[in-house]
Design a protein around this motif. Structure first.
Motif, PDB file in Angstrom:
ATOM      1  N   MET A  64    -124.310  15.831 100.581  1.00  0.00           N
ATOM      2  CA  MET A  64    -123.714  15.399 101.845  1.00  0.00           C
ATOM      3  C   MET A  64    -122.352  14.753 101.561  1.00  0.00           C
ATOM      4  N   ARG A  65    -121.327  15.196 102.269  1.00  0.00           N
ATOM      5  CA  ARG A  65    -119.973  14.722 102.008  1.00  0.00           C
ATOM      6  C   ARG A  65    -119.795  13.256 102.372  1.00  0.00           C
ATOM      7  N   ASP A  66    -118.960  12.576 101.612  1.00  0.00           N
ATOM      8  CA  ASP A  66    -118.524  11.246 102.015  1.00  0.00           C
ATOM      9  C   ASP A  66    -117.563  11.374 103.193  1.00  0.00           C
TER      10      ASP A  66
ATOM     11  N   TRP B   5    -120.078   5.865 111.725  1.00  0.00           N
ATOM     12  CA  TRP B   5    -120.683   5.634 110.415  1.00  0.00           C
ATOM     13  C   TRP B   5    -119.716   6.045 109.310  1.00  0.00           C
ATOM     14  N   LEU B   6    -119.872   5.415 108.151  1.00  0.00           N
ATOM     15  CA  LEU B   6    -119.077   5.770 106.973  1.00  0.00           C
ATOM     16  C   LEU B   6    -120.009   5.895 105.778  1.00  0.00           C
ATOM     17  N   LYS B   7    -119.976   7.066 105.129  1.00  0.00           N
ATOM     18  CA  LYS B   7    -120.736   7.288 103.901  1.00  0.00           C
ATOM     19  C   LYS B   7    -119.777   7.285 102.712  1.00  0.00           C
ATOM     20  N   SER B   8    -120.120   6.486 101.694  1.00  0.00           N
ATOM     21  CA  SER B   8    -119.335   6.424 100.469  1.00  0.00           C
ATOM     22  C   SER B   8    -120.305   6.364  99.296  1.00  0.00           C
ATOM     23  N   GLY B   9    -120.509   7.503  98.634  1.00  0.00           N
ATOM     24  CA  GLY B   9    -121.518   7.567  97.585  1.00  0.00           C
ATOM     25  C   GLY B   9    -122.892   7.330  98.186  1.00  0.00           C
ATOM     26  N   ARG B  10    -123.647   6.414  97.580  1.00  0.00           N
ATOM     27  CA  ARG B  10    -124.971   6.086  98.124  1.00  0.00           C
ATOM     28  C   ARG B  10    -124.878   5.178  99.350  1.00  0.00           C
ATOM     29  N   GLU B  11    -123.772   4.462  99.466  1.00  0.00           N
ATOM     30  CA  GLU B  11    -123.680   3.460 100.523  1.00  0.00           C
ATOM     31  C   GLU B  11    -123.385   4.093 101.883  1.00  0.00           C
ATOM     32  N   VAL B  12    -124.178   3.702 102.874  1.00  0.00           N
ATOM     33  CA  VAL B  12    -123.963   4.109 104.255  1.00  0.00           C
ATOM     34  C   VAL B  12    -123.772   2.846 105.084  1.00  0.00           C
ATOM     35  N   ARG B  13    -122.720   2.837 105.915  1.00  0.00           N
ATOM     36  CA  ARG B  13    -122.450   1.681 106.769  1.00  0.00           C
ATOM     37  C   ARG B  13    -122.242   2.138 108.210  1.00  0.00           C
TER      38      ARG B  13
END
Length: 669
Positions: free
Chosen positions: A1-3, A33-41
């Protein structure tokens, strides 16, 4: 899944719903939402009612272009360009070619996507918990919308048992339709009816009817027919209570009118049945999965999760480790659940998310512009000082707007009216300001570290989703916040959540010995919670509130008697407004065969019909008409349920115009 950025929407789809003025979904909302690596915010969350001013907003935009423009404007407010969004989820017709259907059926689970999204919104509130501890998640509301559904489901309400991030799904029962039925009968909102149940002392003790309701009502759904049965049951409860009063079996509470006493007694029975349904849900899940509640987390979502007495009773009776619920447990949290479900489907346990707290809404930074607009009515503006805040609170309620708005239907200290809980006049003044019944209770905000000293068996309750009893030795000191039974719907606040407001509580405690404040939502009767500084100033000037704290500025007012506005300030309604020319054009495009509204409503409601027929095709539209006529002619219970659903969703005439005209012609003849 893309960042990258992802947008989750829970909007009434454009097109036919706009044409029909149909609220296919209510409490519309959008989240970024923002996905960056494993982190989702989650970056931001927008309840659409705060934008439009239409409470529990469900109105649709006319077309996809208008919907995309609306969403893009929300993203711009937090510095994000819609062109940078990887995917859009949740609402067909929003997002163009970047729309991806991630909210449909979940593998082979025979449960509605709406209810499944509710489960994700609470069960994944903290993935560190969900990946390492057992979670029992229950989605309990009035019933699912059918926008993302692909079929009719065996149950309307979803539950899941989660171990190591793996979901085992099962159907559950929801008592929420009993409250919907009571709202329809008495014309009061569910929260008002819940408050009335505990405000008056009268009690009919209808044990036989209660047992019958538990035994016979189809609490797992389907939701439409469940509502029909619940309306019948509430009607029978009402008649039984009236008879009990007539024979002297119920002790009257003379502080209330006769109708209020009957409603209070009925709602006590509704609450007892509802609690029993929820206890049965937990007991059946425990028998199936064999979990130990003391090491298991209870996750609740859906509109019924706003029923604080039931939530606290479940926590106390079973001893769950903690409660997992977002502040937007109702449908205003659907975009959260749709997104979390999408991340779980795509990533499994390969992502990390922790809900950051309630303050994710709109931030109004237009202080200078608002102050200039209302310059003739502003006496003084100065920086906020905690000790001055306390002095003001001890004199009268103050309006409080600070930073980003809170999520959900309850004010949590960023769009609030605050008052002194030690004065019995505070409750009366707050109810006057909001045009509420005199008996309506006011919720307390308490420093989290002081909760146990003031409330019995109190747990952290940051989103005002639990009810605790005021300690007997403290009750007399806070007359503004306790119900008749000493219960109070509590918000706990720690320094990390809001340092400034926590400091205000601390200074108030120094001055009074009481680390609590009255906290009620900043809105007028029938209005959603206020979103902007200008709306707050309008409220103050109309209501005679002398002091407001607006983004850490103390504002006092003058010339209030000269203010001409007599209602809430208008909000942004242009994306949703209907006009005759636009509606006619839309009808020509989407309904060229001129099908009566009833057929279009039924087509939207049932996934089977949506797959088989297209109202925009004349031949297919005629086949749809014949099919629906056949359905309704052979199933009167289905017809009753459909007509009830349409009347509640639109407020329009609940029978076909063609048939109505024939009946009128017959009468004239």
């Amino acid at each position: 899944m893309r960042d990258g950025y992802y947008v989750s929407t829970y909007l009434t789809p454009p097109g036919l719903s706009h044409l029909l003025d149909l609220r296919a979904r209510h409490d519309n909302n959008v989240s970024l939402w923002l996905k960056s690596g494993r982190e989702v915010r989650v970056i931001a969350h927008w309840p659409v009612e705060r934008l439009s001013g239409w409470r529990r907003h469900g109105a649709a935009v006319p077309d996809s272009a208008t919907g995309d423009e609306l969403v893009a404007s929300l993203l711009t407010s937090v510095g994000v360009d819609a062109a940078d969004v990887v995917e859009f989820w949740g609402t067909p017709g929003i997002g163009g070619d970047r729309y991806v259907d991630v909210g449909g059926d979940h593998h082979d689970v025979d449960l509605p996507p709406h209810s499944v999204a509710h489960v994700f919104s609470c069960a994944l509130l903290d993935t560190e918990v969900a990946w390492t501890e057992p979670v029992l998640a229950l989605a309990v509301d009035g019933g699912p919308d059918s926008v993302l559904a692909s079929k009719e489901y065996s149950s309307s309400f979803a539950g899941a048992y989660v171990e190591s991030g793996e979901f085992t799904w099962f159907p559950v029962a929801s008592p929420a339709r009993l409250f919907t039925a009571a709202r329809h009968r008495y014309g009061l909102r569910e929260g008002t009816l819940m408050a009335l149940a505990t405000a008056a002392g009268c009690d009919a003790e209808l044990s036989e009817l209660r047992d019958e309701a538990l035994e016979e009502l189809p609490f797992t759904g389907p939701a439409t027919l469940l509502l029909v049965e619940c309306e019948r049951m509430v009607g029978r409860m009402h008649d039984a209570v009236v008879a009990a009063f007539a024979t002297g079996r119920v002790v009257a509470d003379e502080r209330f009118g006769a109708e209020e006493q009957v409603m209070s007694a009925v709602m006590k029975e509704v609450q007892r049945v509802s609690l029993a349904v929820m206890v049965r849900n937990v007991e059946e899940a425990r028998a199936r999965f064999g979990f130990d509640p003391t090491v298991t987390n209870l996750a609740l979502a859906g509109g019924f999760a706003l029923n604080c007495p039931t939530t606290s009773a479940l926590m106390a009776e079973f001893g769950f480790r903690r409660l997992l619920s977002p502040p937007c447990v109702d449908d205003s949290g659907q975009s959260l659940g749709i997104a979390l479900g999408a991340f779980h489907r795509r990533c499994g346990t390969g992502f990390d998310f922790r809900f950051p707290g309630a303050y994710l809404g709109h931030q109004d930074g237009e202080l200078a512009g608002s102050f200039a607009e209302f310059a003739d009515f502003i006496a003084e503006v100065e920086p906020a000082d905690c000790r001055q805040v306390v002095d003001d609170l001890r004199s009268a309620p103050v309006v409080w707007v600070d930073g980003r708005a809170e999520l959900g239907p309850r004010a949590l200290g960023h769009r609030s009216i605050l008052a002194d809980p030690t004065s019995p006049k505070s409750k009366d003044e707050l109810n006057r300001l909001k045009q509420r019944e005199w008996w309506r209770p006011v919720a307390p905000m308490v420093r989290e570290e002081d909760r146990a000293a003031w409330f019995e068996d109190a747990r952290p309750s940051p989103y005002m989703l639990e009810t605790f009893l005021v300690r007997r030795d403290r009750e007399a000191r806070v007359p503004a916040i306790a119900h008749l039974d000493r219960s109070a719907r509590v918000q706990t606040l720690n320094r990390e959540q809001d340092p400034f407001l926590h400091e205000v509580l601390s200074v108030f405690a120094e001055a009074t010995g009481v680390p609590l404040l009255c906290n009620t939502s900043l809105n007028d009767k029938g209005e959603p919670i206020i979103d902007t500084v200008a709306q707050a100033i309008n409220f103050c000037l109309r209501k005679g509130v002398q002091v407001a704290y607006l983004n850490r500025h103390r504002v006092t007012f003058k010339n209030m008697h000269l203010y001409q506005e007599d209602g809430p300030r208008g909000r942004t309604t242009w994306p949703f407004e209907r006009d005759e020319a636009g509606t006619a054009a839309l009808a020509g495009e989407l309904n060229p065969a001129g099908l009566d509204d009833l057929y279009l409503h039924v087509w939207l409601r049932y996934p089977l019909l949506r797959r088989r027929f297209d109202p925009a095709d004349r031949r297919s539209a005629q086949a749809l008409r014949r099919t629906v006529d056949s359905w309704l002619a052979t199933n009167h219970e289905l017809e009753a349920g459909i007509r009830l659903w349409i009347s509640r969703a639109t407020g329009l005439v609940d029978r076909p115009r063609e048939r109505q005209k024939k009946e009128e012609d017959h009468v004239r003849g």
